[in-house]
Design a protein around this motif. Structure first.
Motif, PDB file in Angstrom:
ATOM      1  N   MET A   1       0.851  -1.180   0.000  1.00 31.18           N
ATOM      2  CA  MET A   1       0.000   0.000   0.000  1.00 31.18           C
ATOM      3  C   MET A   1       0.896   1.242   0.000  1.00 31.18           C
ATOM      4  N   LYS A   2       0.505   2.242  -0.779  1.00 29.24           N
ATOM      5  CA  LYS A   2       1.269   3.488  -0.848  1.00 29.24           C
ATOM      6  C   LYS A   2       0.843   4.441   0.268  1.00 29.24           C
ATOM      7  N   ARG A   3       1.799   5.224   0.712  1.00 31.48           N
ATOM      8  CA  ARG A   3       1.468   6.277   1.676  1.00 31.48           C
ATOM      9  C   ARG A   3       0.662   7.359   0.988  1.00 31.48           C
ATOM     10  N   ASP A   4      -0.333   7.837   1.678  1.00 30.64           N
ATOM     11  CA  ASP A   4      -1.165   8.929   1.181  1.00 30.64           C
ATOM     12  C   ASP A   4      -0.949  10.098   2.141  1.00 30.64           C
ATOM     13  N   MET A   5      -0.136  11.061   1.706  1.00 33.19           N
ATOM     14  CA  MET A   5       0.226  12.156   2.606  1.00 33.19           C
ATOM     15  C   MET A   5      -0.943  13.097   2.874  1.00 33.19           C
ATOM     16  N   GLU A   6      -1.891  13.176   1.953  1.00 34.07           N
ATOM     17  CA  GLU A   6      -3.106  13.955   2.240  1.00 34.07           C
ATOM     18  C   GLU A   6      -3.864  13.307   3.398  1.00 34.07           C
ATOM     19  N   LEU A   7      -3.966  11.970   3.354  1.00 35.01           N
ATOM     20  CA  LEU A   7      -4.632  11.257   4.435  1.00 35.01           C
ATOM     21  C   LEU A   7      -3.852  11.400   5.732  1.00 35.01           C
ATOM     22  N   LEU A  97       3.739  13.507  -3.937  1.00 38.78           N
ATOM     23  CA  LEU A  97       3.838  13.781  -2.504  1.00 38.78           C
ATOM     24  C   LEU A  97       4.215  12.534  -1.706  1.00 38.78           C
ATOM     25  N   GLY A  98       3.610  11.409  -2.032  1.00 45.14           N
ATOM     26  CA  GLY A  98       3.867  10.181  -1.281  1.00 45.14           C
ATOM     27  C   GLY A  98       5.099   9.423  -1.708  1.00 45.14           C
ATOM     28  N   SER A  99       5.839   9.957  -2.696  1.00 44.69           N
ATOM     29  CA  SER A  99       6.986   9.218  -3.223  1.00 44.69           C
ATOM     30  C   SER A  99       8.329   9.768  -2.762  1.00 44.69           C
ATOM     31  N   ILE A 100       8.304  10.811  -1.936  1.00 43.15           N
ATOM     32  CA  ILE A 100       9.580  11.332  -1.429  1.00 43.15           C
ATOM     33  C   ILE A 100       9.740  10.910   0.027  1.00 43.15           C
TER      34      ILE A 100
END
Length: 119
Positions: A1-7, A97-100
């Motif tokens: 699962m990818k990180r969702d920085m907005e979440l 956003l979630g890839s750094i």
């Protein structure tokens, strides 16, 4: 699962508003499994104390509180203008956003906050 920085930001804001001893009441359109995952990784990173309870392989009670580091990070991204500048700056570099790395995002948000404050 990818990180969702907005979440992540939305969760930190929600946790800050919530009483530590009460269950997080999340919007109905949020996926509880995705929220539980993000609470877990925020706990691993030291930003929240996660006390999610599972039943029948589903997160039934989502309980979390902010740590000192969680408050510090939230303070750097709480302001909507700072958050927009942070997201726009990342996008201008051709990144998601979630890839750094999280530490890079934290530092970039801190720079944006300092800019807004005139420091």
């Amino acid at each position: 699962m990818k990180r969702d920085m907005e979440l992540v930001r939305d969760l930190l804001l929600l946790i800050e508003k919530n009483d530590d001893s009460k269950e997080l009441i999340i919007p109905e359109n949020w996926n509880r499994e995705i929220v539980a995952y993000h609470l877990k990784i925020l706990d691993q990173a030291g930003y929240v104390k996660n006390n999610t309870k599972w039943a029948a392989n589903k997160p039934m009670w989502l309980i979390a509180s902010l740590t000192w580091d969680g408050h510090e990070f939230l303070d750097s991204i709480k302001n909507d203008n700072v958050w927009v500048k942070t997201k726009d700056g990342v996008k201008k570099k051709g990144l998601e956003l979630g890839s750094i790395p999280f530490d890079v995002l934290k530092e970039f948000a801190s720079i944006q906050l300092k800019s807004v404050l005139g420091i």
